[in-house]
Design a protein around this motif. Structure first.
Motif, mmCIF file in Angstrom:
data_model
loop_
_atom_site.group_PDB
_atom_site.id
_atom_site.type_symbol
_atom_site.label_atom_id
_atom_site.label_comp_id
_atom_site.label_asym_id
_atom_site.label_seq_id
_atom_site.Cartn_x
_atom_site.Cartn_y
_atom_site.Cartn_z
ATOM 1 N N ASP A 70 0.862 -1.181 0.000
ATOM 2 C CA ASP A 70 0.000 0.000 0.000
ATOM 3 C C ASP A 70 0.901 1.235 0.000
ATOM 4 O OD1 ASP A 70 0.970 0.024 2.558
ATOM 5 O OD2 ASP A 70 -0.983 -0.136 3.547
ATOM 6 N N LEU A 71 0.357 2.382 0.334
ATOM 7 C CA LEU A 71 1.154 3.612 0.216
ATOM 8 C C LEU A 71 2.164 3.780 1.352
ATOM 9 C CD1 LEU A 71 -0.036 5.932 2.366
ATOM 10 C CD2 LEU A 71 -1.906 5.933 0.735
ATOM 11 N N TRP A 72 2.083 2.915 2.372
ATOM 12 C CA TRP A 72 3.044 3.004 3.479
ATOM 13 C C TRP A 72 4.238 2.105 3.152
ATOM 14 C CZ3 TRP A 72 1.766 6.904 6.437
ATOM 15 C CH2 TRP A 72 0.421 7.244 6.573
ATOM 16 N N ASP A 73 5.347 2.694 2.783
ATOM 17 C CA ASP A 73 6.551 1.992 2.357
ATOM 18 C C ASP A 73 7.127 1.203 3.533
ATOM 19 O OD1 ASP A 73 9.055 1.187 1.483
ATOM 20 O OD2 ASP A 73 9.539 3.107 0.549
ATOM 21 N N GLU A 74 7.241 -0.101 3.359
ATOM 22 C CA GLU A 74 7.714 -0.957 4.442
ATOM 23 C C GLU A 74 9.202 -0.766 4.740
ATOM 24 O OE1 GLU A 74 6.450 -4.986 3.841
ATOM 25 O OE2 GLU A 74 4.375 -4.380 3.493
ATOM 26 N N LEU A 75 9.911 -0.039 3.886
ATOM 27 C CA LEU A 75 11.284 0.332 4.193
ATOM 28 C C LEU A 75 11.354 1.511 5.165
ATOM 29 C CD1 LEU A 75 12.975 0.071 0.681
ATOM 30 C CD2 LEU A 75 12.910 -1.641 2.518
ATOM 31 N N ILE A 76 10.230 2.184 5.343
ATOM 32 C CA ILE A 76 10.169 3.367 6.200
ATOM 33 C C ILE A 76 9.283 3.139 7.420
ATOM 34 C CG2 ILE A 76 9.501 5.808 6.287
ATOM 35 C CD1 ILE A 76 10.035 5.959 3.288
ATOM 36 N N TYR A 77 8.162 2.462 7.228
ATOM 37 C CA TYR A 77 7.164 2.284 8.282
ATOM 38 C C TYR A 77 7.045 0.807 8.659
ATOM 39 C CZ TYR A 77 5.679 6.834 6.424
ATOM 40 O OH TYR A 77 5.634 8.127 5.974
ATOM 41 N N SER A 78 7.072 0.523 9.949
ATOM 42 C CA SER A 78 6.695 -0.819 10.382
ATOM 43 C C SER A 78 5.176 -0.824 10.588
ATOM 44 C CB SER A 78 7.426 -1.220 11.665
ATOM 45 O OG SER A 78 7.099 -0.359 12.736
ATOM 46 N N LYS A 79 4.545 -1.961 10.335
ATOM 47 C CA LYS A 79 3.089 -2.031 10.296
ATOM 48 C C LYS A 79 2.554 -2.901 11.434
ATOM 49 C CE LYS A 79 2.967 -1.261 5.309
ATOM 50 N NZ LYS A 79 2.405 -1.681 4.009
ATOM 51 N N HIS A 80 1.463 -2.427 12.033
ATOM 52 C CA HIS A 80 0.919 -3.089 13.213
ATOM 53 C C HIS A 80 -0.606 -3.026 13.183
ATOM 54 C CE1 HIS A 80 4.993 -2.879 15.014
ATOM 55 N NE2 HIS A 80 5.042 -1.743 14.340
ATOM 56 N N LEU A 81 -1.215 -3.896 13.967
ATOM 57 C CA LEU A 81 -2.669 -3.903 14.133
ATOM 58 C C LEU A 81 -3.007 -3.237 15.458
ATOM 59 C CD1 LEU A 81 -5.477 -4.934 13.163
ATOM 60 C CD2 LEU A 81 -5.013 -7.031 14.479
ATOM 61 N N GLN A 82 -3.960 -2.292 15.424
ATOM 62 C CA GLN A 82 -4.413 -1.666 16.669
ATOM 63 C C GLN A 82 -5.014 -2.725 17.586
ATOM 64 O OE1 GLN A 82 -6.944 1.743 15.882
ATOM 65 N NE2 GLN A 82 -5.694 2.346 14.122
ATOM 66 N N ASN A 83 -4.792 -2.553 18.885
ATOM 67 C CA ASN A 83 -5.209 -3.566 19.857
ATOM 68 C C ASN A 83 -5.951 -2.903 21.016
ATOM 69 O OD1 ASN A 83 -5.392 -5.836 21.542
ATOM 70 N ND2 ASN A 83 -3.373 -5.429 22.423
ATOM 71 N N GLY A 84 -7.266 -3.180 21.118
ATOM 72 C CA GLY A 84 -8.055 -2.623 22.209
ATOM 73 C C GLY A 84 -9.499 -2.464 21.810
ATOM 74 N N LYS A 85 -10.367 -2.323 22.804
ATOM 75 C CA LYS A 85 -11.805 -2.298 22.528
ATOM 76 C C LYS A 85 -12.324 -0.902 22.197
ATOM 77 C CE LYS A 85 -13.167 -2.071 27.424
ATOM 78 N NZ LYS A 85 -11.813 -2.079 28.012
ATOM 79 N N ASP A 86 -11.569 0.134 22.541
ATOM 80 C CA ASP A 86 -11.957 1.489 22.150
ATOM 81 C C ASP A 86 -10.696 2.273 21.817
ATOM 82 O OD1 ASP A 86 -10.800 2.308 24.557
ATOM 83 O OD2 ASP A 86 -12.715 2.751 25.533
ATOM 84 N N LEU A 87 -10.866 3.494 21.342
ATOM 85 C CA LEU A 87 -9.714 4.279 20.897
ATOM 86 C C LEU A 87 -8.718 4.499 22.017
ATOM 87 C CD1 LEU A 87 -8.265 5.948 18.743
ATOM 88 C CD2 LEU A 87 -9.712 7.899 19.387
ATOM 89 N N GLY A 88 -9.212 4.771 23.220
ATOM 90 C CA GLY A 88 -8.314 5.001 24.341
ATOM 91 C C GLY A 88 -7.432 3.802 24.630
ATOM 92 N N GLU A 89 -8.030 2.627 24.678
ATOM 93 C CA GLU A 89 -7.252 1.425 24.957
ATOM 94 C C GLU A 89 -6.264 1.126 23.833
ATOM 95 O OE1 GLU A 89 -7.943 -3.334 25.947
ATOM 96 O OE2 GLU A 89 -9.604 -1.911 26.176
ATOM 97 N N ARG A 90 -6.682 1.383 22.592
ATOM 98 C CA ARG A 90 -5.786 1.128 21.471
ATOM 99 C C ARG A 90 -4.583 2.073 21.505
ATOM 100 N NH1 ARG A 90 -10.879 0.730 18.762
ATOM 101 N NH2 ARG A 90 -10.569 2.712 17.678
ATOM 102 N N MET A 91 -4.830 3.350 21.826
ATOM 103 C CA MET A 91 -3.707 4.288 21.924
ATOM 104 C C MET A 91 -2.810 3.934 23.098
ATOM 105 S SD MET A 91 -5.036 8.074 20.807
ATOM 106 C CE MET A 91 -6.279 8.256 22.089
#
Length: 206
Positions: A70-91
């Motif tokens: 996708d547009l996020w270059d894997e040579l620059i950005y590491s990619k992850h899945l958000q983890n949590g039940k709401d935005l606060g927990e994910r952050m």
């Protein structure tokens, strides 16, 4: 070759996977799903453009499984899945993991601020030299940037995420801390947020 990591500074970018009918739903209610997706792609490309050359490690955290090519270059950005039940927990989980990795300054941004710039993010990292927290207030009462030097669970709990009380409630939690506020920016959530921005006029049909 993968870019060398900066173990001092970490930038976390929270993003939604760009899928028709799954992003910018409040905006889509006014202009349609396809136009909303097209606008979101502009916002994602803008965020990638202003962050790719920053002197920090960079992570993109997706709402769904991270995508390759996708547009996020894997040579620059590491990619992850958000983890949590709401935005606060994910952050909170994203920040906690960043500090566990050894980073000293961690900043999180969203991917829907068209007038966010490299200079503002760099300024935020610099402000953490002398402040405990740095916050970029959003015009809608939330924030578009949050940075800190140590984890604080309180600011991620008991918030009505997506409402105009988030910034105030967060600042109440930090009233005994040294907080630097950046300039107010407008995130793109509804039709009124973009109706006066030239680059989006092509997509506006109402």
């Amino acid at each position: 070759m993968k870019l060398e990591e900066n173990k001092e500074r970490l930038l976390i970018i929270f993003t939604r996977n760009p899928k028709l009918g799954k992003c910018k739903t409040r905006l889509a209610a006014a202009i349609g799903d396809q136009a909303a997706l097209d606008i979101y792609m502009i916002l994602l490309r803008h965020t990638a453009e202003i962050t790719k050359d920053l002197n920090c490690s960079k992570e993109v955290h997706y709402t769904e499984e991270p995508e390759s090519n996708d547009l996020w270059d894997e040579l620059i950005y590491s990619k992850h899945l958000q983890n949590g039940k709401d935005l606060g927990e994910r952050m909170y989980n994203a920040f906690k993991t960043g500090f566990q990795k050894g980073y000293k300054k961690v900043i999180i941004i969203g991917s829907d601020i068209y007038d966010l710039s490299s200079e503002i993010i760099e300024k935020a990292f610099t402000e953490l030299e002398n402040s405990d927290y740095v916050i970029g207030p959003a015009a809608d009462g939330g924030y578009y940037l949050l940075g800190m030097k140590s984890i604080n669970k309180e600011i991620f709990t008991n918030k009505s995420w997506g409402t105009n009380s988030v910034l105030k409630d967060t600042l109440d939690d930090l009233r005994d801390k040294k907080v630097k506020l950046l300039q107010i920016k407008n995130d793109i959530d509804v039709y009124e947020d973009l109706k006066d921005i030239d680059v989006f006029q092509t997509f506006l049909t109402v």
